[in-house]
Design an enzyme around this catalytic site. Structure first.
Site, PDB file in Angstrom:
ATOM      1  N   ASP A 156     -62.668 -57.630 -31.780  1.00 40.71           N
ATOM      2  CA  ASP A 156     -62.630 -56.165 -31.676  1.00 40.71           C
ATOM      3  C   ASP A 156     -63.636 -55.599 -30.672  1.00 40.71           C
ATOM      4  OD1 ASP A 156     -64.929 -56.713 -33.082  1.00 40.71           O
ATOM      5  OD2 ASP A 156     -64.447 -55.493 -34.829  1.00 40.71           O
TER       6      ASP A 156
ATOM      7  N   LEU B  33     -61.946 -68.563 -45.191  1.00 40.11           N
ATOM      8  CA  LEU B  33     -61.404 -69.810 -44.624  1.00 40.11           C
ATOM      9  C   LEU B  33     -61.183 -69.651 -43.120  1.00 40.11           C
ATOM     10  CD1 LEU B  33     -58.816 -70.691 -47.404  1.00 40.11           C
ATOM     11  CD2 LEU B  33     -60.840 -72.023 -46.782  1.00 40.11           C
TER      12      LEU B  33
ATOM     13  N   GLU C 250     -56.672 -57.032 -43.569  1.00 40.92           N
ATOM     14  CA  GLU C 250     -57.463 -56.467 -44.678  1.00 40.92           C
ATOM     15  C   GLU C 250     -57.728 -54.974 -44.499  1.00 40.92           C
ATOM     16  OE1 GLU C 250     -61.285 -58.417 -44.788  1.00 40.92           O
ATOM     17  OE2 GLU C 250     -61.779 -57.852 -42.726  1.00 40.92           O
TER      18      GLU C 250
ATOM     19  N   GLY D  58     -71.634 -61.910 -39.279  1.00 41.47           N
ATOM     20  CA  GLY D  58     -70.839 -62.993 -39.875  1.00 41.47           C
ATOM     21  C   GLY D  58     -70.715 -64.159 -38.912  1.00 41.47           C
TER      22      GLY D  58
ATOM     23  N   ARG E 256     -84.934 -52.343 -42.102  1.00 44.54           N
ATOM     24  CA  ARG E 256     -85.160 -53.515 -42.946  1.00 44.54           C
ATOM     25  C   ARG E 256     -85.626 -53.087 -44.329  1.00 44.54           C
ATOM     26  NH1 ARG E 256     -85.355 -58.751 -42.112  1.00 44.54           N
ATOM     27  NH2 ARG E 256     -86.863 -59.996 -43.261  1.00 44.54           N
TER      28      ARG E 256
ATOM     29  N   ARG F 273     -45.849 -63.048 -54.472  1.00 46.98           N
ATOM     30  CA  ARG F 273     -47.187 -63.620 -54.663  1.00 46.98           C
ATOM     31  C   ARG F 273     -48.066 -63.191 -53.489  1.00 46.98           C
ATOM     32  NH1 ARG F 273     -45.389 -64.522 -59.045  1.00 46.98           N
ATOM     33  NH2 ARG F 273     -45.137 -66.538 -60.070  1.00 46.98           N
TER      34      ARG F 273
ATOM     35  N   GLY G 131     -71.595 -59.736 -33.059  1.00 48.72           N
ATOM     36  CA  GLY G 131     -70.508 -58.771 -32.938  1.00 48.72           C
ATOM     37  C   GLY G 131     -71.060 -57.384 -32.650  1.00 48.72           C
ATOM     38  N   ASP G 132     -70.273 -56.360 -32.906  1.00 51.32           N
ATOM     39  CA  ASP G 132     -70.684 -55.002 -32.519  1.00 51.32           C
ATOM     40  C   ASP G 132     -72.010 -54.585 -33.158  1.00 51.32           C
ATOM     41  OD1 ASP G 132     -69.400 -54.953 -34.980  1.00 51.32           O
ATOM     42  OD2 ASP G 132     -68.631 -52.923 -34.721  1.00 51.32           O
ATOM     43  N   GLY G 133     -72.214 -54.929 -34.438  1.00 51.42           N
ATOM     44  CA  GLY G 133     -73.463 -54.549 -35.118  1.00 51.42           C
ATOM     45  C   GLY G 133     -74.670 -55.234 -34.500  1.00 51.42           C
TER      46      GLY G 133
ATOM     47  N   THR H 295     -67.009 -62.719 -32.552  1.00 57.09           N
ATOM     48  CA  THR H 295     -66.374 -62.233 -33.777  1.00 57.09           C
ATOM     49  C   THR H 295     -64.959 -62.779 -33.877  1.00 57.09           C
ATOM     50  OG1 THR H 295     -65.346 -60.348 -34.879  1.00 57.09           O
ATOM     51  CG2 THR H 295     -65.927 -60.003 -32.587  1.00 57.09           C
ATOM     52  N   ILE H 296     -64.603 -63.191 -35.071  1.00 61.24           N
ATOM     53  CA  ILE H 296     -63.208 -63.638 -35.255  1.00 61.24           C
ATOM     54  C   ILE H 296     -62.262 -62.450 -35.121  1.00 61.24           C
ATOM     55  CG2 ILE H 296     -63.834 -65.571 -36.748  1.00 61.24           C
ATOM     56  CD1 ILE H 296     -62.663 -63.884 -39.118  1.00 61.24           C
ATOM     57  N   ASP H 297     -62.792 -61.222 -35.298  1.00 61.63           N
ATOM     58  CA  ASP H 297     -61.918 -60.034 -35.312  1.00 61.63           C
ATOM     59  C   ASP H 297     -61.397 -59.665 -33.914  1.00 61.63           C
ATOM     60  OD1 ASP H 297     -62.736 -59.957 -37.946  1.00 61.63           O
ATOM     61  OD2 ASP H 297     -64.294 -58.455 -37.584  1.00 61.63           O
TER      62      ASP H 297
ATOM     63  N   ARG I  10     -39.044 -66.199 -52.762  1.00 61.05           N
ATOM     64  CA  ARG I  10     -40.067 -65.199 -53.066  1.00 61.05           C
ATOM     65  C   ARG I  10     -40.510 -64.434 -51.818  1.00 61.05           C
ATOM     66  NH1 ARG I  10     -44.010 -69.152 -56.604  1.00 61.05           N
ATOM     67  NH2 ARG I  10     -43.246 -68.578 -58.660  1.00 61.05           N
TER      68      ARG I  10
ATOM     69  N   ARG J 159     -61.291 -56.844 -40.285  1.00 62.39           N
ATOM     70  CA  ARG J 159     -61.965 -55.567 -40.495  1.00 62.39           C
ATOM     71  C   ARG J 159     -61.070 -54.396 -40.080  1.00 62.39           C
ATOM     72  NH1 ARG J 159     -67.516 -55.760 -41.931  1.00 62.39           N
ATOM     73  NH2 ARG J 159     -68.115 -57.348 -40.471  1.00 62.39           N
TER      74      ARG J 159
HETATM   75  O1  F6P Z   1     -66.426 -59.440 -38.818  1.00 62.92           O
HETATM   76  C1  F6P Z   1     -66.058 -60.693 -39.290  1.00 62.92           C
HETATM   77  C2  F6P Z   1     -65.597 -60.635 -40.721  1.00 62.92           C
HETATM   78  O2  F6P Z   1     -65.187 -61.929 -41.093  1.00 62.92           O
HETATM   79  C3  F6P Z   1     -64.516 -59.592 -41.008  1.00 62.92           C
HETATM   80  O3  F6P Z   1     -63.246 -60.013 -40.608  1.00 62.92           O
HETATM   81  C4  F6P Z   1     -64.679 -59.419 -42.491  1.00 62.92           C
HETATM   82  O4  F6P Z   1     -64.241 -58.142 -42.913  1.00 62.92           O
HETATM   83  C5  F6P Z   1     -66.164 -59.543 -42.687  1.00 62.92           C
HETATM   84  O5  F6P Z   1     -66.675 -60.263 -41.571  1.00 62.92           O
HETATM   85  C6  F6P Z   1     -66.562 -60.254 -43.958  1.00 62.92           C
HETATM   86  O6  F6P Z   1     -67.939 -60.219 -44.074  1.00 62.92           O
HETATM   87  P1  F6P Z   1     -68.730 -61.053 -45.168  1.00 62.92           P
HETATM   88  O7  F6P Z   1     -68.911 -62.435 -44.645  1.00 62.92           O
HETATM   89  O8  F6P Z   1     -70.008 -60.326 -45.298  1.00 62.92           O
HETATM   90  O9  F6P Z   1     -67.918 -61.043 -46.428  1.00 62.92           O
END
Ligand code: F6P
Length: 369
Positions: A151, A293, A244, A15, A89, A286, A124-126, A147-149, A184, A193
């Site tokens: 992690d 984003l 999430e 990502g 692949r 809500r 990222g890790d992958g 990675t934004i995560d 609310r 993730r």
């Molecule tokens: O690892 C970055 C991330 O944005 C996670 O926070 C999220 O779960 C995932 O990638 C979303 O992936 P995609 O862009 O495939 O929907």
């Protein structure tokens, strides 16, 4: 081998994250300064493995003028993919079916045949696990953690995280006035993730009442009781930030979809929690999903600086003869850690982390007490 490098490649995988272009900028400037040629591989390894998809070339020359104006831009000028593992692949057969195929030798051969001495793999890790496998097959590789995560274990921070937290905080700030006006509960679902760093940091900064993270399974009854108490004490609205990957006690993560060749997609927990909280508290509720984003827009100053530092740092590492390592920030220094170590396990939020202690001190519920 120090001094032997004449040409390197750079790619971005997984990502996207704000700061990728800053890494490219830093790496190209540093490498050109050493007189090295630099090429960029489009969309992970696709530029090498499916060149026919790229009329302008799957592997493109990068020089200073091409990357001069990019470090403040979100996304990646090279493109990226999270379906691009060359070891697994999906290759289309003459009858139209797709068969999982190991194409890693094609990548290795491409580097050899085109005189490319090393790869800077940004991911990222992958993506770093793929880079490590290529390294084991003989490719000279330096990884850059993205990675934004946030992690990844061996680095204090990855670029993209600060931008994601800043934007999420801005969104949470905006929800206070509408939540108060309608009295609310607002549930905000953020990415991350399997870890709760984004939720935790944006939730604290955004003055959330409750933050739910994967590392601390929640009881929805306890979440509701905590919010009701706050309502009784005079705060008529609530903000709940949920990662999430958050899951209830004894339950599982909420999976949005599973597809062959890629990791499961998470999402949807915010809506479930909102419905349950409305039921349990009697307050109108809500939910909002911030989703992608958090990955868009310009990187913050911190992420730009981290990006250019990582990019230039990776080139510095290559110039010193390093291989099979990842550049990492361990303030005040930049260090290099073996890729194998960097991908060994995810960096989860420890139960005794400062951020958890801050939540307890600020009466921010975590759904467990
Ligand atoms: O690892 C970055 C991330 O944005 C996670 O926070 C999220 O779960 C995932 O990638 C979303 O992936 P995609 O862009 O495939 O929907």
């Amino acid at each position: 081998m120090p001094g032997a490098i004449k040409k390197i490649a750079i790619n971005t995988g997984g990502g996207d994250a704000p700061g990728l272009n800053a890494v490219i900028h830093g790496a190209v400037y540093a490498a050109r300064g050493l007189g090295w040629e630099v090429v960029g591989i489009r969309d992970g390894y696709d530029g090498i493995l499916s060149p026919e998809l790229y009329p302008g070339g799957g592997v493109v020359e990068l020089n200073r003028s091409k990357v001069r104006e990019i470090s403040h831009l979100g996304g990646t000028i090279l493109g990226t993919t999270n379906r691009g593992n060359p070891f697994h692949r999906l290759v289309e057969q003459p009858d139209g079916t797709k068969v999982e195929t190991d194409c890693s030798n094609k990548v290795i051969d491409y580097f050899r045949d085109n005189g490319i001495d090393a790869l800077i793999a940004v991911g990222g890790d992958g993506s770093l696990a793929i880079a490590n496998e290529l390294h084991k097959k003989g490719l000279c590789v330096i990884g850059v953690p993205k990675t934004i995560d946030n992690d990844l274990q061996s680095t204090l921070m990855t670029f993209g995280f600060n931008t994601a937290v800043s934007f999420a905080t801005d969104c949470i700030d905006r929800l206070h006035s509408t939540a108060l006006s309608h009295q609310r509960i607002m549930v905000v679902e953020v990415m991350g993730r399997y870890v709760g760093w984004i939720a935790l940091h944006s939730g604290i900064a955004g003055r959330a009442d409750t933050i739910l993270i994967p590392e601390i399974p929640y009881s929805i009854e306890k979440v509701a009781a905590h919010l009701k108490l706050k309502h009784q004490q005079g705060k008529p609205y609530s903000i709940v930030v949920v990662a999430e990957g958050a899951k209830p006690l004894g339950g599982e993560v909420t999976v949005k979809s599973r597809e062959p060749g890629r990791v499961e997609r998470l999402g949807g927990i915010g809506e479930t929690i909102a419905a349950q909280l409305q039921e349990l508290t009697g307050k109108e509720t809500r939910s909002i999903v911030l989703g992608h984003l958090l990955r868009g827009g310009s990187p913050t100053a911190l992420d730009r600086n981290l990006g250019v530092t990582f990019g230039a740092g990776a080139v510095h590492g290559l110039s010193k003869g390093l291989n099979g390592v990842m550049v990492a920030i361990k303030p005040p220094k930049l260090e290099f850690v073996p890729l194998q170590e960097a991908i060994a396990e995810l960096k989860v939020v420890p139960s005794d982390s400062e951020a958890i202690l801050v939540c307890r001190a600020l009466d921010i519920g975590l759904g467990d007490l």
